[in-house]
Motif scaffolding. Structure first.
Motif, PDB file in Angstrom:
ATOM      1  N   TRP A   1     -22.186 -18.950  33.030  1.00  0.00           N
ATOM      2  CA  TRP A   1     -22.635 -18.578  31.699  1.00  0.00           C
ATOM      3  C   TRP A   1     -24.123 -18.254  31.736  1.00  0.00           C
ATOM      4  CZ3 TRP A   1     -26.463 -21.159  28.966  1.00  0.00           C
ATOM      5  CH2 TRP A   1     -26.831 -22.424  29.440  1.00  0.00           C
TER       6      TRP A   1
ATOM      7  N   VAL B   1     -23.077 -15.714  26.933  1.00  0.00           N
ATOM      8  CA  VAL B   1     -21.866 -15.125  27.495  1.00  0.00           C
ATOM      9  C   VAL B   1     -21.399 -15.971  28.667  1.00  0.00           C
ATOM     10  CG1 VAL B   1     -22.357 -12.762  26.781  1.00  0.00           C
ATOM     11  CG2 VAL B   1     -23.245 -13.592  28.974  1.00  0.00           C
TER      12      VAL B   1
ATOM     13  N   GLY C   1     -18.201 -16.022  31.960  1.00  0.00           N
ATOM     14  CA  GLY C   1     -17.143 -15.276  32.607  1.00  0.00           C
ATOM     15  C   GLY C   1     -16.696 -15.887  33.911  1.00  0.00           C
TER      16      GLY C   1
ATOM     17  N   GLN D   1     -12.425 -12.577  33.427  1.00  0.00           N
ATOM     18  CA  GLN D   1     -12.204 -13.078  32.071  1.00  0.00           C
ATOM     19  C   GLN D   1     -13.554 -13.420  31.463  1.00  0.00           C
ATOM     20  OE1 GLN D   1      -9.943 -16.696  31.924  1.00  0.00           O
ATOM     21  NE2 GLN D   1      -9.862 -16.759  29.679  1.00  0.00           N
TER      22      GLN D   1
ATOM     23  N   SER E   1     -16.117 -14.049  27.716  1.00  0.00           N
ATOM     24  CA  SER E   1     -16.214 -14.350  26.299  1.00  0.00           C
ATOM     25  C   SER E   1     -17.690 -14.543  25.971  1.00  0.00           C
ATOM     26  CB  SER E   1     -15.415 -15.608  25.934  1.00  0.00           C
ATOM     27  OG  SER E   1     -15.386 -15.788  24.528  1.00  0.00           O
TER      28      SER E   1
ATOM     29  N   SER F   1     -20.740 -15.251  22.422  1.00  0.00           N
ATOM     30  CA  SER F   1     -20.961 -15.572  21.018  1.00  0.00           C
ATOM     31  C   SER F   1     -22.434 -15.415  20.682  1.00  0.00           C
ATOM     32  CB  SER F   1     -20.514 -17.010  20.725  1.00  0.00           C
ATOM     33  OG  SER F   1     -20.823 -17.377  19.389  1.00  0.00           O
TER      34      SER F   1
ATOM     35  N   LEU G   1     -21.513  -8.813  27.855  1.00  0.00           N
ATOM     36  CA  LEU G   1     -20.126  -9.079  28.218  1.00  0.00           C
ATOM     37  C   LEU G   1     -19.669  -8.169  29.362  1.00  0.00           C
ATOM     38  CD1 LEU G   1     -18.550  -9.546  24.668  1.00  0.00           C
ATOM     39  CD2 LEU G   1     -18.754 -11.299  26.441  1.00  0.00           C
TER      40      LEU G   1
ATOM     41  N   LYS H   1     -18.487  -9.503  33.033  1.00  0.00           N
ATOM     42  CA  LYS H   1     -17.194  -9.139  33.613  1.00  0.00           C
ATOM     43  C   LYS H   1     -17.325  -8.686  35.049  1.00  0.00           C
ATOM     44  CE  LYS H   1     -12.868  -7.021  32.202  1.00  0.00           C
ATOM     45  NZ  LYS H   1     -12.156  -6.337  31.102  1.00  0.00           N
TER      46      LYS H   1
ATOM     47  N   ASP I   1     -12.345 -24.673  28.922  1.00  0.00           N
ATOM     48  CA  ASP I   1     -12.058 -23.249  28.895  1.00  0.00           C
ATOM     49  C   ASP I   1     -13.368 -22.511  28.665  1.00  0.00           C
ATOM     50  OD1 ASP I   1     -12.624 -23.622  26.193  1.00  0.00           O
ATOM     51  OD2 ASP I   1     -10.526 -23.582  25.588  1.00  0.00           O
ATOM     52  N   LEU I   2     -13.310 -21.176  28.552  1.00  0.00           N
ATOM     53  CA  LEU I   2     -14.534 -20.398  28.362  1.00  0.00           C
ATOM     54  C   LEU I   2     -15.254 -20.780  27.074  1.00  0.00           C
ATOM     55  CD1 LEU I   2     -13.700 -16.737  29.496  1.00  0.00           C
ATOM     56  CD2 LEU I   2     -15.327 -18.325  30.537  1.00  0.00           C
ATOM     57  N   GLU I   3     -14.482 -20.988  26.001  1.00  0.00           N
ATOM     58  CA  GLU I   3     -15.110 -21.324  24.723  1.00  0.00           C
ATOM     59  C   GLU I   3     -15.864 -22.642  24.807  1.00  0.00           C
ATOM     60  OE1 GLU I   3     -15.240 -19.079  22.441  1.00  0.00           O
ATOM     61  OE2 GLU I   3     -13.960 -17.810  23.668  1.00  0.00           O
TER      62      GLU I   3
END
Length: 292
Positions: free
Chosen positions: A21, A41, A43, A47, A49, A51, A82, A86, A112-114
């Motif tokens: 991140w 961000v 990844g 994958q 994500s 915010s 993002l 990736k 998880d990513l969140e």
């Protein structure tokens, strides 16, 4: 009956999801050295994500009429970040916006990513707490179930709809709907945060109220009719935090826990103590399975 362990072994599940991140920084005055974290961000293996970390209300306070334009610029920066994430954070990042740069990618471990993004926001963005109504409400003593519900999205999405359910009961000929933090066809659970700080008295009152609410559901057949198992869940601090309390505060904290245990025992409810919203979600999942 009192259940102290968050799982069978008594040890919380340790997260195993790993990802990189990175924070997105903005210098409002270019080359001034002042910078804001405007996004995060994350990844792994393609994958990704991300915010933004500043709320609309905070942007309005900072930039007034220019707030919509600033948010649009930040969203562009996030989209470009993002794309960079990736690719595995291995190629140079260019936002195309003067004053916007990406911080060094860091390794994160979560569920998880969140979860990793949330950790990143907590670590590097003080403005993320300004005017964030979701955070305020989730820390409120009477609505901690919202955090457990959010965590349940990672544990078992099929159980998410069972949170904050109005349960019909009949009291003296009148039909009422009593709210239950978690109510399914098998179990009923009320949730309350608990700590040893200055809010202890308020938190104890809230927990007591939720125990009585479970008792109302039981006394008026809402639980008996469906053969439910009722439990009161306390989200308590880590032992290391409690050990730092002053002697008087520690004694008061332990006395309040003892009183809640006594209430639960007398009403034949489980008192479940967990250390986080995620552990709470896992414990509800276990209660569901054991009641099946």
């Amino acid at each position: 009956m009192t259940v102290h362990a968050p799982n069978i072994e008594g040890i919380p599940d340790f997260p195993t999801f790993e990802a990189q991140w990175a924070p997105i920084y903005l210098e409002p005055i270019v080359e001034s050295g002042e910078r804001l974290t405007i996004g995060v961000v994350a990844g792994v293996e393609g994958q990704v994500s991300g915010s933004l970390t500043i709320t609309d209300k905070a942007l309005q306070c900072l930039y007034g009429e220019s707030a919509p334009g600033m948010k649009a610029m930040m969203e562009i920066a996030l989209k470009k970040a993002l794309v960079y994430a990736k690719k595995g954070f291995v190629q140079g990042y260019s936002s195309g916006i003067h004053g916007v740069v990406l911080g060094k990618a860091r390794e994160g471990i979560g569920y998880d990513l969140e979860d990793i993004i949330s950790q990143g926001i907590d670590l590097c963005s003080s403005l993320s707490l300004i005017h964030n109504e979701d955070i305020k409400s989730s820390h409120d003593r009477s609505s901690y179930w919202k955090r457990v519900q959010k965590a349940m999205e990672r544990v078992d999405k099929t159980l998410v709809p069972h949170f904050n359910v109005p349960v019909d009961v009949t009291i003296r000929g009148s039909r009422l709907a009593l709210q239950c933090d978690y109510f399914s066809s098998r179990i009923a659970v009320n949730v309350c945060a608990f700590s040893g700080n200055y809010r202890l008295a308020q938190l104890f009152d809230a927990a007591t109220s939720k125990v009585f609410r479970l008792e109302q559901l039981k006394d008026h057949d809402a639980l008996i009719r469906h053969d439910h198992k009722a439990a009161m869940m306390l989200v308590v601090p880590q032992d290391a935090v409690i050990e730092q309390l002053k002697p008087v505060a520690m004694r008061t904290y332990k006395d309040r826990i003892l009183m809640l245990e006594d209430m639960a025992d007398k009403k034949d409810f489980d008192l479940v103590m967990v250390r986080s919203a995620f552990e709470g979600a896992k414990q509800i999942q276990r209660l569901e399975k054991s009641a099946a």
